[in-house]
Design an enzyme around this catalytic site. Structure first.
Site, PDB file in Angstrom:
ATOM      1  N   GLY A  56       0.849  -1.189   0.000  1.00 36.03           N
ATOM      2  CA  GLY A  56       0.000   0.000   0.000  1.00 36.03           C
ATOM      3  C   GLY A  56       0.889   1.244   0.000  1.00 36.03           C
ATOM      4  CB  ALA A  58       2.835   2.267   4.659  1.00 36.84           C
ATOM      5  CB  CYS A 178     -14.732  -4.862  -2.081  1.00 37.22           C
ATOM      6  SG  CYS A 178     -13.847  -3.898  -3.320  1.00 37.22           S
ATOM      7  CB  CYS A 181     -15.055  -5.352  -5.846  1.00 34.79           C
ATOM      8  SG  CYS A 181     -13.524  -5.054  -5.013  1.00 34.79           S
ATOM      9  CG  ASP A 182     -18.693  -7.182  -5.024  1.00 35.11           C
ATOM     10  OD1 ASP A 182     -17.879  -7.526  -5.893  1.00 35.11           O
ATOM     11  OD2 ASP A 182     -18.744  -7.691  -3.901  1.00 35.11           O
ATOM     12  NE  ARG A 329      -8.365   4.518  12.086  1.00 37.84           N
ATOM     13  CZ  ARG A 329      -9.507   4.151  12.601  1.00 37.84           C
ATOM     14  NH1 ARG A 329      -9.959   2.952  12.375  1.00 37.84           N
ATOM     15  NH2 ARG A 329     -10.215   4.968  13.334  1.00 37.84           N
TER      16      ARG A 329
HETATM   17  P1  NDP Z   1     -14.331   4.249  11.262  1.00 34.33           P
HETATM   18  O1  NDP Z   1     -13.646   3.497  12.342  1.00 34.33           O
HETATM   19  O2  NDP Z   1     -14.126   5.705  11.146  1.00 34.33           O
HETATM   20  O3  NDP Z   1     -15.915   4.041  11.406  1.00 34.33           O
HETATM   21  C1  NDP Z   1     -16.479   2.779  11.605  1.00 34.33           C
HETATM   22  C2  NDP Z   1     -17.981   2.972  11.698  1.00 34.33           C
HETATM   23  O4  NDP Z   1     -18.569   1.676  11.762  1.00 34.33           O
HETATM   24  C3  NDP Z   1     -18.410   3.733  12.934  1.00 34.33           C
HETATM   25  O5  NDP Z   1     -19.442   4.625  12.614  1.00 34.33           O
HETATM   26  C4  NDP Z   1     -18.918   2.640  13.851  1.00 34.33           C
HETATM   27  O6  NDP Z   1     -19.999   3.030  14.644  1.00 34.33           O
HETATM   28  C5  NDP Z   1     -19.457   1.635  12.867  1.00 34.33           C
HETATM   29  N1  NDP Z   1     -19.471   0.289  13.413  1.00 34.33           N
HETATM   30  C6  NDP Z   1     -18.456  -0.410  13.984  1.00 34.33           C
HETATM   31  N2  NDP Z   1     -18.879  -1.636  14.350  1.00 34.33           N
HETATM   32  C7  NDP Z   1     -20.180  -1.707  14.008  1.00 34.33           C
HETATM   33  C8  NDP Z   1     -21.157  -2.713  14.124  1.00 34.33           C
HETATM   34  N3  NDP Z   1     -20.882  -3.910  14.655  1.00 34.33           N
HETATM   35  N4  NDP Z   1     -22.404  -2.450  13.661  1.00 34.33           N
HETATM   36  C9  NDP Z   1     -22.695  -1.253  13.107  1.00 34.33           C
HETATM   37  N5  NDP Z   1     -21.821  -0.252  12.969  1.00 34.33           N
HETATM   38  C10 NDP Z   1     -20.568  -0.487  13.417  1.00 34.33           C
HETATM   39  O7  NDP Z   1     -13.949   3.453   9.941  1.00 34.33           O
HETATM   40  P2  NDP Z   1     -13.934   3.927   8.415  1.00 34.33           P
HETATM   41  O8  NDP Z   1     -13.528   2.704   7.678  1.00 34.33           O
HETATM   42  O9  NDP Z   1     -15.194   4.575   8.032  1.00 34.33           O
HETATM   43  O10 NDP Z   1     -12.772   5.003   8.335  1.00 34.33           O
HETATM   44  C11 NDP Z   1     -11.432   4.656   8.728  1.00 34.33           C
HETATM   45  C12 NDP Z   1     -10.510   5.846   8.488  1.00 34.33           C
HETATM   46  O11 NDP Z   1     -10.364   6.070   7.093  1.00 34.33           O
HETATM   47  C13 NDP Z   1     -11.043   7.145   9.077  1.00 34.33           C
HETATM   48  O12 NDP Z   1      -9.959   7.861   9.603  1.00 34.33           O
HETATM   49  C14 NDP Z   1     -11.626   7.859   7.892  1.00 34.33           C
HETATM   50  O13 NDP Z   1     -11.603   9.270   8.049  1.00 34.33           O
HETATM   51  C15 NDP Z   1     -10.701   7.403   6.765  1.00 34.33           C
HETATM   52  N6  NDP Z   1     -11.415   7.439   5.463  1.00 34.33           N
HETATM   53  C16 NDP Z   1     -11.320   8.596   4.732  1.00 34.33           C
HETATM   54  C17 NDP Z   1     -11.967   8.715   3.525  1.00 34.33           C
HETATM   55  C18 NDP Z   1     -11.832   9.981   2.750  1.00 34.33           C
HETATM   56  O14 NDP Z   1     -11.207  10.906   3.220  1.00 34.33           O
HETATM   57  N7  NDP Z   1     -12.387  10.084   1.568  1.00 34.33           N
HETATM   58  C19 NDP Z   1     -12.766   7.599   2.960  1.00 34.33           C
HETATM   59  C20 NDP Z   1     -12.825   6.456   3.811  1.00 34.33           C
HETATM   60  C21 NDP Z   1     -12.175   6.388   5.017  1.00 34.33           C
HETATM   61  P3  NDP Z   1     -19.871   4.019  15.903  1.00 34.33           P
HETATM   62  O15 NDP Z   1     -19.677   5.385  15.305  1.00 34.33           O
HETATM   63  O16 NDP Z   1     -21.165   3.803  16.555  1.00 34.33           O
HETATM   64  O17 NDP Z   1     -18.698   3.521  16.696  1.00 34.33           O
END
Ligand code: NDP
Length: 481
Positions: A56, A58, A178, A181-182, A329
């Site tokens: 990736g 990194a 994904c 992908c899908d 992240r």
């Molecule tokens: P995050 O950890 O930010 O969010 C995970 C989400 O999933 C949270 O809202 C969490 O809920 C929810 N969740 C976790 N477990 C469950 C469950 N069992 N059931 C239902 N909901 C659940 O992960 P992301 O993958 O969204 O993002 C990771 C990082 O990547 C972040 O720093 C993000 O900013 C970055 N990113 C940036 C993007 C961009 O700039 N374009 C695009 C995608 C990611 P809860 O809030 O209730 O804990």
């Protein structure tokens, strides 16, 4: 930097890790390297001065810095070449690029590294032995490599809900991690996305142009996604958001998922939400299993690094990106951490006495070019009818936006070279050959469809390594006897 300093890094790693441990971490004992005598490396074969695990942002940035440090650098690509960035679409936060597609950016980084001389190994690491230096790394393809320094850049893997039915309807039956992908296979379907972060919004937006409706299920009463991302949802009339909904079960008719059983977390009311697809966007877990027990980690499995460095608790081993970054992240941060890890690794190599003269007397590892057969790309049913012979035919369905498909193609090409007379292999761009997708019921990619004299005899809906694909081919060949 002096050798003493390198040892001090190790010691501070030990101290920090011990302090973290007192707070209840999983790491129990620091495996300090007993000897870093460069002469011991002269006794070994297949030496790699800088081995990077993961490709990736990194890993690729570390590769660029490593090779520019005049050190032979090998990157083992792993199961998701390019990492998580290949699963995103438009990126607006890479400095110097107003807007760029994730896969384009990662391809540019790879080309850059390759042109500078970084060697890429299309393989996956199965074990890392840090008990003796040089460290021993074994791979799925049966290689044993001795590394003077290692950068762990293995990234993170999408998290699963862990509810009943989720695994049963994974791999082509509705549940997916994904969207990019899908998405093309969701035309006219009712689609659910679960999560409340930026990824959930990004996935919903990727699906909206294809699906009939996209319903985003958020377990709390608000989303944690950036306000700017939440704002973007308003541009898509077929995306709706439901708050306070938690999924309890994925339901289906064995062949396909038909919906989810959910509960309102405020009222405790249960309901069935009909849908043929569920996309999981609930965060990621670090891919640190390979070094569990040998490197200091926090309770979530993120590799601990020392102070403002990428140094881990073992001398000569460094970590960069989502395997160690539980805070930012972001691709750009991962790239920066990769650069830092390579600079730390170069300093370590210099401290242990590695230099061009000693490198010349080492038995260095070189990536072997594998025999492969270029696959013909079928574009339509007519193409298939004209080209496919009688006997066994394997169709490898892929799309250009699917990272695991792009990983599968070189594997299929390598295995195809061994079955030249017995089995005919083709690749099929699923975005283009829509009639073939319909004819052979392809619901997701990658998908391998096996035909014998035109009749469908087997299919497989996931990534395979060379050995698994060879076993798969042997199985259907044996069945025909
Ligand atoms: P995050 O950890 O930010 O969010 C995970 C989400 O999933 C949270 O809202 C969490 O809920 C929810 N969740 C976790 N477990 C469950 C469950 N069992 N059931 C239902 N909901 C659940 O992960 P992301 O993958 O969204 O993002 C990771 C990082 O990547 C972040 O720093 C993000 O900013 C970055 N990113 C940036 C993007 C961009 O700039 N374009 C695009 C995608 C990611 P809860 O809030 O209730 O804990």
């Amino acid at each position: 930097m002096s050798y003493k300093r390198s040892l001090r890094y190790g010691m501070s790693g030990f101290l920090i890790a011990s302090m973290v441990c007192m707070q209840g971490c999983l790491w129990s004992s620091s495996k300090r390297t007993t000897s870093l005598d460069i002469n011991s490396a002269l006794q070994k074969d297949t030496i790699v001065p800088l081995l990077i695990i993961g490709s990736g942002p990194a890993g690729l940035t570390a590769g660029i810095y490593g090779i520019r440090g005049m050190v032979k650098t090998v990157i083992i690509q792993g199961t998701e070449p390019g990492g998580l960035l290949t699963k995103t679409t438009e990126i607006e936060n890479w400095p110097g690029e107003g807007k760029i597609l994730g896969p384009t950016l990662i391809n540019q980084m790879r080309d850059h590294a390759e042109k500078l001389g970084v060697e890429f190994l299309a393989d996956t690491v199965t074990s890392i032995d840090l008990s003796q230096w040089p460290y021993t790394v074994r791979t799925e393809e049966g290689l044993t490599i001795h590394a003077l320094s290692i950068i762990l850049a293995t990234g993170a893997t999408p998290r699963m809900l862990g509810v009943p039915g989720e695994q049963d309807y994974f791999h082509g039956k509705g549940v997916s991690t994904c969207a990019v992908c899908d998405a093309p296979f969701t035309k006219g379907e009712e689609v659910l996305v679960v999560g409340g972060g930026d990824s959930a919004i990004e996935e919903s937006i990727q699906l909206a142009p294809y699906a009939k409706n996209v319903t985003l299920l958020v377990r709390k009463e608000s989303m944690r996604a950036a306000p700017r991302m939440q704002e973007r949802l308003k541009q898509y009339p077929n995306i709706s958001v439901r708050y306070n909904i938690a999924i309890e079960k994925v339901e289906g008719n064995e062949e396909r998922m038909t919906g989810v059983q959910a509960i309102n977390t405020k009222t405790n009311e249960q309901e069935t939400i009909p849908a043929t697809r569920l996309f999981l966007a609930i965060g990621h877990d670090p891919n640190s299993q390979l070094v569990k027990g040998s490197l200091a980690m926090d309770e979530q499995g993120y590799v601990e690094t020392v102070g403002k460095t990428q140094v881990t608790s073992v001398s000569g081993v460094f970590a960069a990106g989502e395997v160690e970054d539980n805070h930012y992240r972001q691709a750009i941060v991962a790239a920066g951490r990769g650069a830092g890890a390579a600079l730390d690794a170069l300093a370590f190599l210099s401290d242990v006495g590695f230099n061009p003269t000693i490198a010349a007397s080492m038995k260095l590892f070189t990536v072997q070019v594998t025999k492969k057969k270029d696959l013909i790309n079928l574009k339509s049913m007519q193409d298939f009818n004209e080209r496919a012979r009688e006997g066994f035919v394997v169709l490898d369905f892929y799309t250009n936006t699917c990272p695991s498909c792009l990983q599968m193609i070189p594997t299929v090409e390598a295995v195809a070279a061994n079955y030249d007379q017995k089995v005919e292999f083709f690749k099929v761009d699923a975005d283009e050959a829509v009639d073939l997708v319909k004819k052979f019921f392809v619901y997701k990619v990658p998908a391998l469809v096996v035909l014998h004299n035109g009749k469908l005899v087997a299919r497989y809906n996931d990534v395979m390594n060379k050995q698994e694909l060879t076993d798969f081919v042997e199985q259907f060949l044996q069945k025909s006897h």
